[in-house]
Design a protein around this motif. Structure first.
Motif, PDB file in Angstrom:
ATOM      1  N   GLN A 159       0.874  -1.208   0.049  1.00  0.00           N
ATOM      2  CA  GLN A 159       0.054  -0.115   0.084  1.00  0.00           C
ATOM      3  C   GLN A 159       0.852   1.072  -0.020  1.00  0.00           C
ATOM      4  OE1 GLN A 159      -2.514  -0.718   3.502  1.00  0.00           O
ATOM      5  NE2 GLN A 159      -4.006  -2.120   1.940  1.00  0.00           N
ATOM      6  N   ILE A 160       1.985   1.289   0.723  1.00  0.00           N
ATOM      7  CA  ILE A 160       2.838   2.384   0.659  1.00  0.00           C
ATOM      8  C   ILE A 160       3.218   2.596  -0.841  1.00  0.00           C
ATOM      9  CG2 ILE A 160       5.311   2.786   1.315  1.00  0.00           C
ATOM     10  CD1 ILE A 160       4.602   1.637   4.045  1.00  0.00           C
ATOM     11  N   ARG A 161       3.746   1.465  -1.547  1.00  0.00           N
ATOM     12  CA  ARG A 161       4.238   1.447  -2.827  1.00  0.00           C
ATOM     13  C   ARG A 161       2.949   2.193  -3.807  1.00  0.00           C
ATOM     14  NH1 ARG A 161       7.857  -1.565  -5.404  1.00  0.00           N
ATOM     15  NH2 ARG A 161       7.201  -0.199  -7.228  1.00  0.00           N
ATOM     16  N   GLY A 162       1.655   1.614  -3.471  1.00  0.00           N
ATOM     17  CA  GLY A 162       0.603   2.158  -4.393  1.00  0.00           C
ATOM     18  C   GLY A 162       0.452   3.553  -4.159  1.00  0.00           C
ATOM     19  N   ASN A 163       0.544   4.176  -2.990  1.00  0.00           N
ATOM     20  CA  ASN A 163       0.412   5.591  -2.665  1.00  0.00           C
ATOM     21  C   ASN A 163       1.618   6.285  -3.285  1.00  0.00           C
ATOM     22  OD1 ASN A 163      -0.515   8.089  -0.994  1.00  0.00           O
ATOM     23  ND2 ASN A 163       1.409   7.847  -0.038  1.00  0.00           N
ATOM     24  N   ALA A 164       2.818   5.715  -3.374  1.00  0.00           N
ATOM     25  CA  ALA A 164       3.751   6.381  -4.145  1.00  0.00           C
ATOM     26  C   ALA A 164       3.497   6.537  -5.567  1.00  0.00           C
ATOM     27  CB  ALA A 164       5.287   5.737  -3.640  1.00  0.00           C
ATOM     28  N   TYR A 165       2.916   5.312  -5.970  1.00  0.00           N
ATOM     29  CA  TYR A 165       2.771   5.395  -7.244  1.00  0.00           C
ATOM     30  C   TYR A 165       1.936   6.229  -7.924  1.00  0.00           C
ATOM     31  CZ  TYR A 165       1.290   2.612 -11.774  1.00  0.00           C
ATOM     32  OH  TYR A 165       1.143   2.362 -13.014  1.00  0.00           O
ATOM     33  N   LEU A 166       0.699   6.496  -7.178  1.00  0.00           N
ATOM     34  CA  LEU A 166      -0.132   7.633  -7.751  1.00  0.00           C
ATOM     35  C   LEU A 166       0.655   8.959  -7.547  1.00  0.00           C
ATOM     36  CD1 LEU A 166      -3.664   6.547  -6.816  1.00  0.00           C
ATOM     37  CD2 LEU A 166      -2.385   6.128  -8.931  1.00  0.00           C
ATOM     38  N   SER A 167       1.216   9.072  -6.461  1.00  0.00           N
ATOM     39  CA  SER A 167       1.937  10.418  -6.272  1.00  0.00           C
ATOM     40  C   SER A 167       2.960  10.822  -7.355  1.00  0.00           C
ATOM     41  CB  SER A 167       2.622  10.429  -5.098  1.00  0.00           C
ATOM     42  OG  SER A 167       1.662  10.380  -3.430  1.00  0.00           O
ATOM     43  N   ILE A 168       3.588   9.651  -7.788  1.00  0.00           N
ATOM     44  CA  ILE A 168       4.655   9.848  -8.730  1.00  0.00           C
ATOM     45  C   ILE A 168       4.295  10.389 -10.176  1.00  0.00           C
ATOM     46  CG2 ILE A 168       6.383   8.795 -10.099  1.00  0.00           C
ATOM     47  CD1 ILE A 168       7.342   7.645  -7.436  1.00  0.00           C
ATOM     48  N   PHE A 169       2.851   9.421 -10.342  1.00  0.00           N
ATOM     49  CA  PHE A 169       2.226   9.916 -11.597  1.00  0.00           C
ATOM     50  C   PHE A 169       1.732  11.376 -11.504  1.00  0.00           C
ATOM     51  CE2 PHE A 169       1.983   5.566 -12.902  1.00  0.00           C
ATOM     52  CZ  PHE A 169       2.443   5.786 -14.107  1.00  0.00           C
ATOM     53  N   GLY A 170       1.162  12.044 -10.281  1.00  0.00           N
ATOM     54  CA  GLY A 170       0.725  13.233 -10.067  1.00  0.00           C
ATOM     55  C   GLY A 170       1.651  14.073 -10.501  1.00  0.00           C
ATOM     56  N   LEU A 171       3.095  14.000  -9.939  1.00  0.00           N
ATOM     57  CA  LEU A 171       4.355  14.428 -10.164  1.00  0.00           C
ATOM     58  C   LEU A 171       4.642  14.778 -11.588  1.00  0.00           C
ATOM     59  CD1 LEU A 171       7.104  13.090  -7.933  1.00  0.00           C
ATOM     60  CD2 LEU A 171       6.250  15.565  -7.889  1.00  0.00           C
ATOM     61  N   VAL A 172       4.739  13.482 -12.385  1.00  0.00           N
ATOM     62  CA  VAL A 172       5.053  13.770 -13.712  1.00  0.00           C
ATOM     63  C   VAL A 172       4.061  14.354 -14.532  1.00  0.00           C
ATOM     64  CG1 VAL A 172       6.809  11.704 -13.960  1.00  0.00           C
ATOM     65  CG2 VAL A 172       4.455  11.418 -14.417  1.00  0.00           C
ATOM     66  N   GLU A 173       2.753  14.312 -14.151  1.00  0.00           N
ATOM     67  CA  GLU A 173       1.856  14.763 -14.950  1.00  0.00           C
ATOM     68  C   GLU A 173       1.924  16.368 -14.673  1.00  0.00           C
ATOM     69  OE1 GLU A 173      -1.870  12.695 -15.048  1.00  0.00           O
ATOM     70  OE2 GLU A 173      -1.120  11.129 -15.729  1.00  0.00           O
ATOM     71  N   GLU A 174       2.547  17.009 -13.729  1.00  0.00           N
ATOM     72  CA  GLU A 174       2.510  18.337 -13.447  1.00  0.00           C
ATOM     73  C   GLU A 174       3.620  18.929 -14.518  1.00  0.00           C
ATOM     74  OE1 GLU A 174       1.723  20.478 -10.844  1.00  0.00           O
ATOM     75  OE2 GLU A 174       0.856  19.085  -9.402  1.00  0.00           O
ATOM     76  N   PHE A 175       4.494  18.091 -15.149  1.00  0.00           N
ATOM     77  CA  PHE A 175       5.291  18.727 -16.073  1.00  0.00           C
ATOM     78  C   PHE A 175       4.801  18.498 -17.738  1.00  0.00           C
ATOM     79  CE2 PHE A 175       7.603  14.639 -16.810  1.00  0.00           C
ATOM     80  CZ  PHE A 175       7.702  14.580 -18.181  1.00  0.00           C
ATOM     81  N   ILE A 176       3.951  17.306 -17.678  1.00  0.00           N
ATOM     82  CA  ILE A 176       3.241  16.937 -19.199  1.00  0.00           C
ATOM     83  C   ILE A 176       2.121  18.021 -19.186  1.00  0.00           C
ATOM     84  CG2 ILE A 176       1.840  15.402 -20.184  1.00  0.00           C
ATOM     85  CD1 ILE A 176       3.119  13.182 -18.665  1.00  0.00           C
ATOM     86  N   LEU A 177       1.422  18.486 -18.404  1.00  0.00           N
ATOM     87  CA  LEU A 177       0.172  19.457 -18.591  1.00  0.00           C
ATOM     88  C   LEU A 177       0.835  20.825 -19.257  1.00  0.00           C
ATOM     89  CD1 LEU A 177      -2.375  20.892 -18.417  1.00  0.00           C
ATOM     90  CD2 LEU A 177      -2.091  21.088 -15.984  1.00  0.00           C
ATOM     91  N   PRO A 178       1.789  21.426 -18.554  1.00  0.00           N
ATOM     92  CA  PRO A 178       2.606  22.727 -19.549  1.00  0.00           C
ATOM     93  C   PRO A 178       3.266  22.271 -20.687  1.00  0.00           C
ATOM     94  CG  PRO A 178       3.775  22.187 -17.445  1.00  0.00           C
ATOM     95  CD  PRO A 178       2.570  21.179 -17.244  1.00  0.00           C
ATOM     96  N   PHE A 179       3.829  21.258 -21.020  1.00  0.00           N
ATOM     97  CA  PHE A 179       4.643  20.920 -22.072  1.00  0.00           C
ATOM     98  C   PHE A 179       3.514  20.857 -23.023  1.00  0.00           C
ATOM     99  CE2 PHE A 179       6.571  17.794 -25.053  1.00  0.00           C
ATOM    100  CZ  PHE A 179       7.490  18.586 -25.279  1.00  0.00           C
ATOM    101  N   VAL A 180       2.360  20.248 -22.733  1.00  0.00           N
ATOM    102  CA  VAL A 180       1.531  19.599 -24.021  1.00  0.00           C
ATOM    103  C   VAL A 180       0.914  21.224 -24.441  1.00  0.00           C
ATOM    104  CG1 VAL A 180      -0.822  18.785 -24.432  1.00  0.00           C
ATOM    105  CG2 VAL A 180       0.983  17.824 -23.207  1.00  0.00           C
TER     106      VAL A 180
END
Ligand SMILES: [Fe+2]
Ligand SMILES: [Fe+2]
Length: 303
Positions: free
Chosen positions: A61-82
């Motif tokens: 479950q710790i890994r699951g939480n990190a998984y979604l947090s890391i996706f949230g992180l990378v999507e923060e650069f994908i949004l302005p890039f697009v």
């Protein structure tokens, strides 16, 4: 160029998908902390044979939480890039403009969804779990790279999402249905993003010489190195979170095994499974066979 995808077909596919954040999280739709969140192929708690079944579940479950947090992180650069990619040609192909803006809008929704999840996880898990960040600092470090390198990184991430869902999540009946539903809804929209990323990569490479393309590939690998540093830090955070949540202090030998197994699992989850995705390699090869060869010479370190 392979000419497999079009802005018009990606837009048409995304327009038939309708879900709101409120449809998939909140109210009666709650996480079940008695169940795993992540498939074992990504979580890799099995090799930690000094952990009990309950402790493996905590780590999962710790890994699951990190998984979604890391996706949230990378999507923060994908949004302005697009958005930056769309903006110079707002008066060009209407399908292109609409498909890219829809893509950006979906990423904004995903970022908000992952924040909602993080809140619910924090409320239900019982102890704190640190994740790498802050998102804005990571986004600006990534966006400082060559746009082609950033576009290849985005391509990697979105095909990686496809692979995780189809190969490991879709048919796993053990996973918490709520967490699985979240991943499924995210995946449905990411299918179109991966195709639009291919078009972005091709557009950015179309006016470049082979050497200039390889510069973009080198920057993609630099971004990978930067993310790898983040994963090492995340493993340390996960170790601390695990000890805190389980109330167990691991011996030095156990900690070393934890770090080795979990770093390998994190590298496969976020780096290897994207670098070796056939669609990513196919697109790289269409730019220049050298691009594919270079990535294939490095990927075994992350698998
Ligand atoms: Fe997303
Ligand atoms: Fe996406």
């Amino acid at each position: 160029m392979l000419d497999r995808y079009s802005y018009q077909s990606a837009l048409a596919a995304s327009e038939v998908i309708h879900w709101r954040i409120e449809d998939i999280i909140g109210g009666e739709k709650r996480l079940d902390f008695a169940k795993p969140f992540m498939p074992e192929s990504l979580a890799q708690t099995g090799p930690l044979n000094f952990l009990t079944k309950e402790e493996k579940l905590i780590l999962n479950q710790i890994r699951g939480n990190a998984y979604l947090s890391i996706f949230g992180l990378v999507e923060e650069f994908i949004l302005p890039f697009v958005l930056d990619h769309a903006r110079p040609q707002l008066h060009g192909d209407d399908y292109r403009v609409r498909a890219l803006l829809k893509f950006a809008g979906e990423e904004a929704k995903h970022i908000q969804l992952f924040k909602r999840f993080a809140q619910e996880f924090a409320d239900g898990f019982g102890s704190e779990c640190a994740v790498i960040g802050p998102p804005e600092a990571i986004a600006s470090a990534i966006l400082a790279h060559d746009p082609l390198g950033v576009a290849i990184t985005t391509l990697h991430i979105e095909w990686m999402v496809q692979r995780h869902y189809l190969d490991s999540i879709k048919d796993d009946q053990e996973l918490d249905p709520q967490f699985k539903s979240l991943l499924k809804h995210h995946w449905i929209e990411e299918v179109q993003h991966a195709k639009l990323d291919t078009l972005m990569v091709e557009a950015l490479a179309s006016t470049r010489t082979e050497d200039e393309i390889m510069r973009g590939v080198d920057e993609y690998l630099e971004i990978g190195g930067f993310l790898d540093g983040g994963l090492k830090q995340q493993v340390e955070f996960d170790l601390t979170s695990f000890e805190q949540a389980s109330g167990r202090t691991l011996s030095e030998v156990e900690k070393e095994v934890f770090r080795r197994v979990q770093l390998r699992a994190n590298r496969w989850t976020y780096l290897g499974s994207g670098m070796t995705h056939e669609k990513v390699l196919e697109t790289l090869e269409s730019l220049t066979p050298k691009a594919r060869q270079k990535v294939e010479s490095i990927s075994p370190a992350f698998c």
